[in-house]
Scaffold this active site. Structure first.
Site, PDB file in Angstrom:
ATOM      1  N   SER A  84       5.136   6.565   3.881  1.00 36.73           N
ATOM      2  CA  SER A  84       3.926   7.582   4.261  1.00 36.73           C
ATOM      3  C   SER A  84       3.159   7.271   4.780  1.00 36.73           C
ATOM      4  O   SER A  84       2.133   7.743   4.894  1.00 36.73           O
ATOM      5  CB  SER A  84       3.767   8.861   2.756  1.00 36.73           C
ATOM      6  OG  SER A  84       3.038   7.860   1.798  1.00 36.73           O
ATOM      7  N   VAL A 115       1.275   4.046  -3.473  1.00 40.46           N
ATOM      8  CA  VAL A 115       0.642   5.358  -3.134  1.00 40.46           C
ATOM      9  C   VAL A 115       2.034   6.688  -4.096  1.00 40.46           C
ATOM     10  O   VAL A 115       1.579   7.561  -5.048  1.00 40.46           O
ATOM     11  CB  VAL A 115      -0.260   5.935  -1.966  1.00 40.46           C
ATOM     12  CG1 VAL A 115      -0.313   7.441  -2.176  1.00 40.46           C
ATOM     13  CG2 VAL A 115      -1.072   4.993  -1.748  1.00 40.46           C
ATOM     14  N   GLY A 123       5.432   5.926  -3.938  1.00 37.90           N
ATOM     15  CA  GLY A 123       5.901   4.774  -3.954  1.00 37.90           C
ATOM     16  C   GLY A 123       6.917   4.433  -3.348  1.00 37.90           C
ATOM     17  O   GLY A 123       6.040   5.318  -1.164  1.00 37.90           O
ATOM     18  N   HIS A 136       0.824  -1.339  -0.160  1.00 36.59           N
ATOM     19  CA  HIS A 136       0.399   0.245   0.108  1.00 36.59           C
ATOM     20  C   HIS A 136       1.109   1.716   0.209  1.00 36.59           C
ATOM     21  O   HIS A 136       0.334   2.098  -0.277  1.00 36.59           O
ATOM     22  CB  HIS A 136      -1.114  -0.089   0.896  1.00 36.59           C
ATOM     23  CG  HIS A 136      -2.109  -0.726   1.023  1.00 36.59           C
ATOM     24  ND1 HIS A 136      -3.275  -0.496   1.087  1.00 36.59           N
ATOM     25  CD2 HIS A 136      -2.185  -2.531   0.828  1.00 36.59           C
ATOM     26  CE1 HIS A 136      -4.482  -1.271   1.004  1.00 36.59           C
ATOM     27  NE2 HIS A 136      -3.789  -2.568   0.872  1.00 36.59           N
TER      28      HIS A 136
END
Length: 175
Positions: A81, A75, A77, A71
């Site tokens: 995050s 988004v 790379g 996941h």
């Protein structure tokens, strides 16, 4: 077989093929097979030893850690995050709280690994994105999947993905 089992098997195959392909190709600038060799030589053993203990208690966390990495990478790379709480526009509009990520588990395991690594090697010495990548690889290996190398040297993201960015970039489970 359940959809989850099939999805996990497909992700393992893709990661294995990607790992073998990456070892034959030029690495992305900034990544290295020996990135932490001098600054944190015990990095991979710290993570592996702790994950062995974690999986003895709850082997389902192996799939959870692989999913967190998946996941995160889809988004913005592989920048860690998805681990961040909140976003520039507030806690409601974060990558972590986007609908596809609400069922992610294992954040506490990644945080524990980060604390252990930073205790051994110094605060901020290893990126959370690299810890997540190694944890995903070890989750595969420690549960009987193929061994593959992970190039290291990722930088943690400094920007947050919004809910809309996450929804636009993360494949639906129905794809």
């Amino acid at each position: 077989l359940s959809k989850t089992t099939v999805m996990l098997a497909v992700m393992v195959v893709v990661l294995h093929l990607h790992g073998a392909e990456a070892q034959q190709q030029q690495l992305v600038k900034g990544l290295s097979w020996k990135y932490y060799e001098s600054s944190c030589p015990k990095l991979e053993s710290i993570i592996k030893k702790q994950l062995e203990k974690v999986f003895k208690k709850d082997v389902s966390l192996a799939a959870a850690l692989l999913r967190v990495h998946f996941h995160d990478c889809f988004v913005q790379g592989c920048d860690g995050s998805v681990l961040l709480d909140g976003s520039a526009s507030g806690p409601v509009d974060s990558e972590k709280t986007a609908p596809p990520n609400l069922s992610l588990r294992g954040f506490d395991v990644i945080e524990d690994l980060r604390r252990r690594v930073h205790k051994e090697c110094g605060a901020g010495s290893v990126s959370c994105s690299d810890i997540t990548a190694i944890a995903a690889r070890d989750a595969v290996v420690l549960t009987g999947g193929p061994q593959y190398n992970v190039p290291l040297g990722r930088r943690d993201g400094v920007s947050f993905a919004t809910r809309n960015t996450t929804l636009a970039n993360l494949p639906s489970p129905f794809v």
